[in-house]
Motif scaffolding. Structure first.
Motif, PDB file in Angstrom:
ATOM      1  N   THR A 141     -18.188  13.534   6.950  1.00 43.50           N
ATOM      2  CA  THR A 141     -16.977  14.312   7.514  1.00 43.50           C
ATOM      3  C   THR A 141     -16.075  14.159   6.397  1.00 43.50           C
ATOM      4  O   THR A 141     -15.913  13.221   5.865  1.00 43.50           O
ATOM      5  CB  THR A 141     -16.396  13.830   8.818  1.00 43.50           C
ATOM      6  N   THR A 142     -15.352  15.243   6.289  1.00 45.06           N
ATOM      7  CA  THR A 142     -14.183  15.587   5.395  1.00 45.06           C
ATOM      8  C   THR A 142     -13.049  16.409   6.089  1.00 45.06           C
ATOM      9  O   THR A 142     -13.144  17.341   6.569  1.00 45.06           O
ATOM     10  CB  THR A 142     -14.679  16.466   4.170  1.00 45.06           C
ATOM     11  N   PRO A 143     -11.833  15.674   5.799  1.00 52.70           N
ATOM     12  CA  PRO A 143     -10.593  16.176   6.655  1.00 52.70           C
ATOM     13  C   PRO A 143     -10.404  17.631   5.669  1.00 52.70           C
ATOM     14  O   PRO A 143     -10.521  17.682   4.601  1.00 52.70           O
ATOM     15  CB  PRO A 143      -9.501  15.273   6.462  1.00 52.70           C
ATOM     16  N   ILE A 144      -9.739  18.529   6.532  1.00 54.11           N
ATOM     17  CA  ILE A 144      -9.451  19.698   5.810  1.00 54.11           C
ATOM     18  C   ILE A 144      -7.741  19.873   5.809  1.00 54.11           C
ATOM     19  O   ILE A 144      -7.038  19.820   6.740  1.00 54.11           O
ATOM     20  CB  ILE A 144      -9.841  21.022   6.573  1.00 54.11           C
ATOM     21  N   PHE A 145      -7.264  19.952   4.721  1.00 54.53           N
ATOM     22  CA  PHE A 145      -5.903  20.046   4.583  1.00 54.53           C
ATOM     23  C   PHE A 145      -5.154  21.332   4.161  1.00 54.53           C
ATOM     24  O   PHE A 145      -5.943  22.057   3.406  1.00 54.53           O
ATOM     25  CB  PHE A 145      -5.074  19.044   3.602  1.00 54.53           C
ATOM     26  N   LYS A 146      -3.922  21.902   4.690  1.00 49.16           N
ATOM     27  CA  LYS A 146      -3.220  23.002   4.285  1.00 49.16           C
ATOM     28  C   LYS A 146      -1.963  22.750   4.366  1.00 49.16           C
ATOM     29  O   LYS A 146      -1.631  22.265   5.319  1.00 49.16           O
ATOM     30  CB  LYS A 146      -3.773  24.307   5.380  1.00 49.16           C
ATOM     31  N   ASN A 147      -1.427  23.085   3.367  1.00 51.18           N
ATOM     32  CA  ASN A 147       0.190  22.789   2.996  1.00 51.18           C
ATOM     33  C   ASN A 147       0.209  21.141   3.493  1.00 51.18           C
ATOM     34  O   ASN A 147       1.381  20.781   3.989  1.00 51.18           O
ATOM     35  CB  ASN A 147       0.916  23.457   3.789  1.00 51.18           C
ATOM     36  N   ASN A 148      -0.588  20.111   2.813  1.00 49.82           N
ATOM     37  CA  ASN A 148      -0.386  18.918   3.157  1.00 49.82           C
ATOM     38  C   ASN A 148      -0.582  18.530   4.743  1.00 49.82           C
ATOM     39  O   ASN A 148      -0.006  17.410   5.232  1.00 49.82           O
ATOM     40  CB  ASN A 148       0.928  18.046   2.739  1.00 49.82           C
ATOM     41  N   LEU A 173     -14.266  18.866   8.494  1.00 52.59           N
ATOM     42  CA  LEU A 173     -15.541  19.616   8.163  1.00 52.59           C
ATOM     43  C   LEU A 173     -16.591  18.643   8.212  1.00 52.59           C
ATOM     44  O   LEU A 173     -16.610  17.763   7.376  1.00 52.59           O
ATOM     45  CB  LEU A 173     -15.560  20.168   6.836  1.00 52.59           C
ATOM     46  N   TRP A 174     -17.655  18.634   9.422  1.00 48.18           N
ATOM     47  CA  TRP A 174     -18.497  17.911   9.635  1.00 48.18           C
ATOM     48  C   TRP A 174     -19.949  18.520   9.016  1.00 48.18           C
ATOM     49  O   TRP A 174     -20.254  19.716   8.946  1.00 48.18           O
ATOM     50  CB  TRP A 174     -18.920  17.705  11.112  1.00 48.18           C
ATOM     51  N   THR A 175     -20.755  17.727   8.158  1.00 49.07           N
ATOM     52  CA  THR A 175     -22.032  18.283   7.466  1.00 49.07           C
ATOM     53  C   THR A 175     -23.248  17.347   7.935  1.00 49.07           C
ATOM     54  O   THR A 175     -22.992  15.977   8.034  1.00 49.07           O
ATOM     55  CB  THR A 175     -21.834  18.002   6.146  1.00 49.07           C
ATOM     56  N   TYR A 176     -24.286  18.151   8.280  1.00 53.31           N
ATOM     57  CA  TYR A 176     -25.412  17.295   8.841  1.00 53.31           C
ATOM     58  C   TYR A 176     -26.415  17.392   7.953  1.00 53.31           C
ATOM     59  O   TYR A 176     -26.683  18.672   7.456  1.00 53.31           O
ATOM     60  CB  TYR A 176     -25.643  17.970  10.118  1.00 53.31           C
ATOM     61  N   ARG A 177     -27.288  16.588   7.536  1.00 52.39           N
ATOM     62  CA  ARG A 177     -28.183  16.710   6.438  1.00 52.39           C
ATOM     63  C   ARG A 177     -29.667  15.900   7.056  1.00 52.39           C
ATOM     64  O   ARG A 177     -29.494  15.115   7.578  1.00 52.39           O
ATOM     65  CB  ARG A 177     -28.194  16.109   5.251  1.00 52.39           C
ATOM     66  N   ASP A 178     -30.968  16.794   7.158  1.00 55.48           N
ATOM     67  CA  ASP A 178     -32.087  16.335   7.580  1.00 55.48           C
ATOM     68  C   ASP A 178     -32.574  15.189   6.749  1.00 55.48           C
ATOM     69  O   ASP A 178     -32.962  15.565   5.443  1.00 55.48           O
ATOM     70  CB  ASP A 178     -33.031  17.367   8.047  1.00 55.48           C
ATOM     71  N   ILE A 179     -32.484  14.065   7.104  1.00 60.87           N
ATOM     72  CA  ILE A 179     -33.299  13.036   6.123  1.00 60.87           C
ATOM     73  C   ILE A 179     -34.562  12.543   6.834  1.00 60.87           C
ATOM     74  O   ILE A 179     -34.914  11.294   6.524  1.00 60.87           O
ATOM     75  CB  ILE A 179     -32.202  11.806   6.130  1.00 60.87           C
TER      76      ILE A 179
END
Length: 203
Positions: free
Chosen positions: A7-14, A20-26
């Motif tokens: 997961t990565t936080p999304i910033f706009k104007n601080n 953003l959640w990303t899923y990868r098949d491992i």
């Protein structure tokens, strides 16, 4: 299936507007790791079997090979009469046959262990196995004046692993020979609760 999540936080104007959640098949990688770990376990098991096999060989073959060497040295000394030489040649042949049979049993047992067949149970006659074990130590017993007595009736048969039974009996009889100064060693049996109990008794 196995999924890896980041997961990565999304910033706009601080200002954080979300993540953003990303899923990868491992799954494939996970299966490879499991296969690798299983292979490592199998190799470790085989290594333990090899170590055990070498330990058994060193223990079970030391005395028979020592006896064979003694016979060969005696026959090569040219100090025996024709009658004595024939006597020792007969004993050499008997000891060699018994040792060869022992080695064959050990090799068969090790092959089954390597293949993962740890126990091979089948109907087995007990008395011939005792006779084979006695044949391996007969010379030492004679030197110490120890009588070897097999009281197992010829018709006695049970479901067991013959190689493992040989292994156990050889160790018990070998220890009895080692710690008995004179007298006798007797192998007998009795039935107890639908099982056959085998006894190795020394004086």
């Amino acid at each position: 299936r196995f999924l890896e999540r980041t997961t990565t936080p999304i910033f706009k104007n601080n200002v954080c507007k979300g993540r953003l959640w990303t899923y990868r098949d491992i799954t494939a990688q996970k299966q490879l790791v499991e296969k690798k770990n299983k292979k490592i376990e199998e190799l470790a098991t085989q290594n333990n079997i090899k170590s055990e096999f070498l330990s058994i060989i060193s223990h079970d073959l030391r005395s028979p090979l020592g006896i064979l060497k003694g016979y060969v040295d005696l026959l090569n000394s040219n100090r025996l009469s024709g009658e004595d030489a024939a006597f020792f040649q007969q004993h050499l042949t008997e000891s060699l046959n018994a040792t060869t049979s022992l080695l064959d049993n050990l090799l068969d047992w090790s092959k089954m262990q390597m293949a993962g067949n740890f126990i091979n149970v089948q109907k087995t006659q007990i008395s011939p196995i005792v006779d084979d074990c006695f044949a391996l130590v007969k010379t030492i017993a004679n030197e110490k004046g120890i009588e070897l007595i097999n009281k197992i009736p010829p018709a006695t048969a049970v479901n067991t692993d013959a190689n493992i039974l040989c292994l156990v009996l050889r160790n018990l009889i070998g220890n009895a020979i080692k710690f008995t100064k004179s007298g006798s060693i007797t192998v007998s049996r009795k039935y107890q609760n639908d099982c056959l109990e085998i006894y190795v008794a020394d004086t």
